[in-house]
Each structure stands twice: as structure tokens, then as C-alpha cells.
Write an enzyme that holds these catalytic residues in place. Structure first.
Site, PDB file in Angstrom:
ATOM      1  N   THR A   1     -10.342 -21.124  -2.622  1.00  0.00           N
ATOM      2  CA  THR A   1      -9.848 -22.295  -3.079  1.00  0.00           C
ATOM      3  C   THR A   1     -11.633 -23.221  -3.488  1.00  0.00           C
ATOM      4  OG1 THR A   1      -9.358 -24.663  -2.323  1.00  0.00           O
ATOM      5  CG2 THR A   1      -9.501 -23.436  -0.399  1.00  0.00           C
TER       6      THR A   1
ATOM      7  N   TYR B   1      -9.029 -28.186   5.893  1.00  0.00           N
ATOM      8  CA  TYR B   1      -8.457 -27.374   4.593  1.00  0.00           C
ATOM      9  C   TYR B   1      -9.863 -26.437   4.469  1.00  0.00           C
ATOM     10  CZ  TYR B   1      -6.304 -25.301   0.482  1.00  0.00           C
ATOM     11  OH  TYR B   1      -5.625 -25.025  -0.495  1.00  0.00           O
TER      12      TYR B   1
END
Ligand code: UDP
Length: 283
Positions: A76, A100
Site C-alpha cells: 500500500t 496499518y
């Protein structure tokens, strides 16, 4: 089964993974399993380290025990943190600002170390904002709870929620709202097929950004969606969401030159239209 057999299980469960690997003898793994809510990761980091990091470690170890050498990993743009350069090349320093992003970065480090020590052939694809739906209308985006911008805008357009809340309009951006690079899911899927061909060349970790290399603000997403849906979308301005960088725009030139990848959906309206087509069919 339309797309082949489906086995369900927990990536933290190595016995279950072993039995599935034994049954199918796969040549490669595409690893998508993760929790992926920035806000939730700030409130409950353990959940993220356990599922994302420990789960990936369990998966990699079972791959190793079963002699599976190829892996494509969903990473990501959240691994970059607050970018020092826009657009962001994949060589940019990675300093994530939320658990995250940190959990995904740890996995990238693990892949690099396993590649060096155990000849793993790995590719980490750093998605920018995945958006849109399968144009045939068979697969779409659905989360419970829904936290993502575009599906929440659709819910507001359809009157299924009162309004969409903009998380902060005081950022240093063109209209004060956060800017993101939205990339269509079928373009992401295509990159995985190309990455699989690329990893087979030799052991190591390859990394690529996947984005349209263009940014849209939250307000722009709402405006374009209102046009696509042909509806008024009630908007409220809320507080900033903790852990949100102001601007994330990809430089995905490496994926384009090395993998020969080229997004077909390079137009925001088209991307949102596929999301709305699926949403209106299923709601
Ligand atoms: N966002 C927003 N309202 C919402 C959901 C998201 O303003 O109800 C903003 C969010 O702060 C971010 C952008 O929209 O700047 C995209 O958020 P999303 O959760 O879709 O993806 P993320 O960037 O977290 O991967």
C-alpha cells in the site's frame, strides 16, 4: 464454482494452510488477506500486527515448508507516510504514519529477508486507492462497516445514509480536502498477472507502485459522483481522520516500464461509474 474452488480459512492457522497447499500444490501465492482500515489500526494496532504481520509470517513459513517460491503481495501507499515528494516514486523513503501502513511495511521487510535467505521470488504491489467494480457487474466493493469514501458517497447518493462526512477541509491542498490517487480494481488485477510473470525470473523482492499518477480531492470525488449518480449528495464537514496524509499520488512509471502495465481506467468518471453500476444493481 465459477472462478475455481474456494477454500476458506485463517492465515494464522498453519495446519489449515498446510492442508490447502497439500491439496492444490500451488506454484504461486497472491496474498491479499489483511485488515485495511487506517482509523481502526490507530485504535486497535494489535489486531493489525496479529492478522497482517503474524498471519503473513505464518503464510510465508508454510510456503517455505511446501517449497512454494513465488508470491505477489498487496502492499500500500500507506507505507510511505507523509510523502516528501509528489508524485511518489517507489524508491521513496517508507515512514508510515499509522499501524496499518507499518504492518504492511514489516511484511515487505520480511519478504526481502526471505528472498535473500531462502530464495523467495516476491513482488510487492503498492496500491494507491483501489476503486470501482468489475465492469460485468459480478463483483463489487462491500465492507461492513463501510468506511471508504466512494462506497459511502454512493450510500449517501442513494439516501441510505443521511450525508457524507468530509474528514477535514483544512489541509494544505487545492480545496482543503485530502487528495488521493484512485485506481480501478481490474487494472490492479491485471498488474498481478504481469507481476507473476516478472517474479519467476529470479529470487528477490520487486516493488511497484500502482496508481493513475493523478490526484483527486475528497470534494472532487463527491462532485464527480453527484454527476455520475445524477443525485444531490448531502455533505457535512467533519474533523480530520487520525493517520491520514494530506496528499498521496503515485509515480507508477516503474510498473509501466518494467511490467508493461497500463491502466485502462484512467478517467475518474469511468471508475466511479463502474462503482455506481454495481451499487445500484445490488442495493
Ligand atoms: N474520507 C472522507 N469521508 C469518508 C471516508 C473517507 O472524507 O467517509 C476521506 C479520507 O479521509 C481519505 C479519502 O477520503 O482522505 C480516502 O479514504 P478511504 O477510506 O476511501 O481510503 P484510504 O485513503 O484510507 O485508503
Amino acid at each position: 464454482m465459477k472462478w475455481g474452488p474456494l477454500e476458506e480459512g485463517d492465515i494464522n492457522d498453519s495446519q489449515r494452510l498446510h492442508s490447502v497447499f497439500h491439496k492444490y500444490q500451488p506454484e504461486a501465492v497472491m496474498h491479499f488477506a489483511a485488515y485495511a482500515y487506517v482509523g481502526e489500526s490507530m485504535a486497535d494496532p494489535l489486531k493489525y500486527y496479529k492478522n497482517n504481520v503474524h498471519g503473513s509470517m505464518t503464510l510465508l513459513n508454510v510456503m517455505r515448508e511446501c517449497n512454494v517460491e513465488n508470491i505477489i503481495f498487496s502492499s500500500t501507499c500507506a507505507t510511505y507516510g507523509i510523502p516528501k515528494a509528489i508524485p511518489i516514486p517507489d524508491s521513496h523513503v517508507q515512514q508510515p504514519v499509522n499501524p496499518y501502513g507499518r504492518s504492511k511495511l514489516v511484511i515487505e521487510h520480511m519478504l526481502r529477508d526471505y528472498a535473500y535467505a531462502y530464495s523467495l521470488r516476491a513482488c510487492s504491489l503498492r496500491y494507491f486507492n483501489a476503486a470501482g467494480s468489475d465492469p460485468d457487474g459480478q463483483i463489487g466493493e462491500w465492507h461492513d462497516p463501510e468506511t471508504h469514501l466512494i462506497p459511502n458517497v454512493m450510500l449517501a447518493a442513494a439516501g441510505k445514509r443521511e450525508s457524507i462526512t468530509v474528514f477535514g477541509d483544512d489541509y494544505d491542498t487545492r480545496d482543503g480536502t485530502c487528495v488521493r490517487d484512485y485506481i480501478h480494481v481490474t487494472d490492479l488485477a491485471e498488474a498481478h498477472v504481469l507481476a507473476l510473470e516478472a517474479v519467476e525470473e529470479r529470487p528477490g523482492l520487486k516493488t511497484y507502485n500502482l496508481g493513475n499518477d493523478e490526484g483527486y480531492s475528497v470534494k472532487e470525488i463527491i462532485d464527480v459522483s453527484a454527476g455520475v449518480c445524477g443525485r444531490e449528495i448531502p455533505v457535512q464537514i467533519g474533523n480530520r481522520r487520525p493517520g491520514d496524509p494530506p496528499v498521496l499520488i503515485a509515480d507508477s512509471s516503474k510498473a509501466r516500464t518494467e511490467l508493461g502495465w497500463k491502466p485502462n481506467y484512467d478517467n475518474l468518471e469511468q471508475i466511479i461509474k463502474t462503482a455506481w453500476d454495481w451499487f445500484s444493481r445490488t442495493n
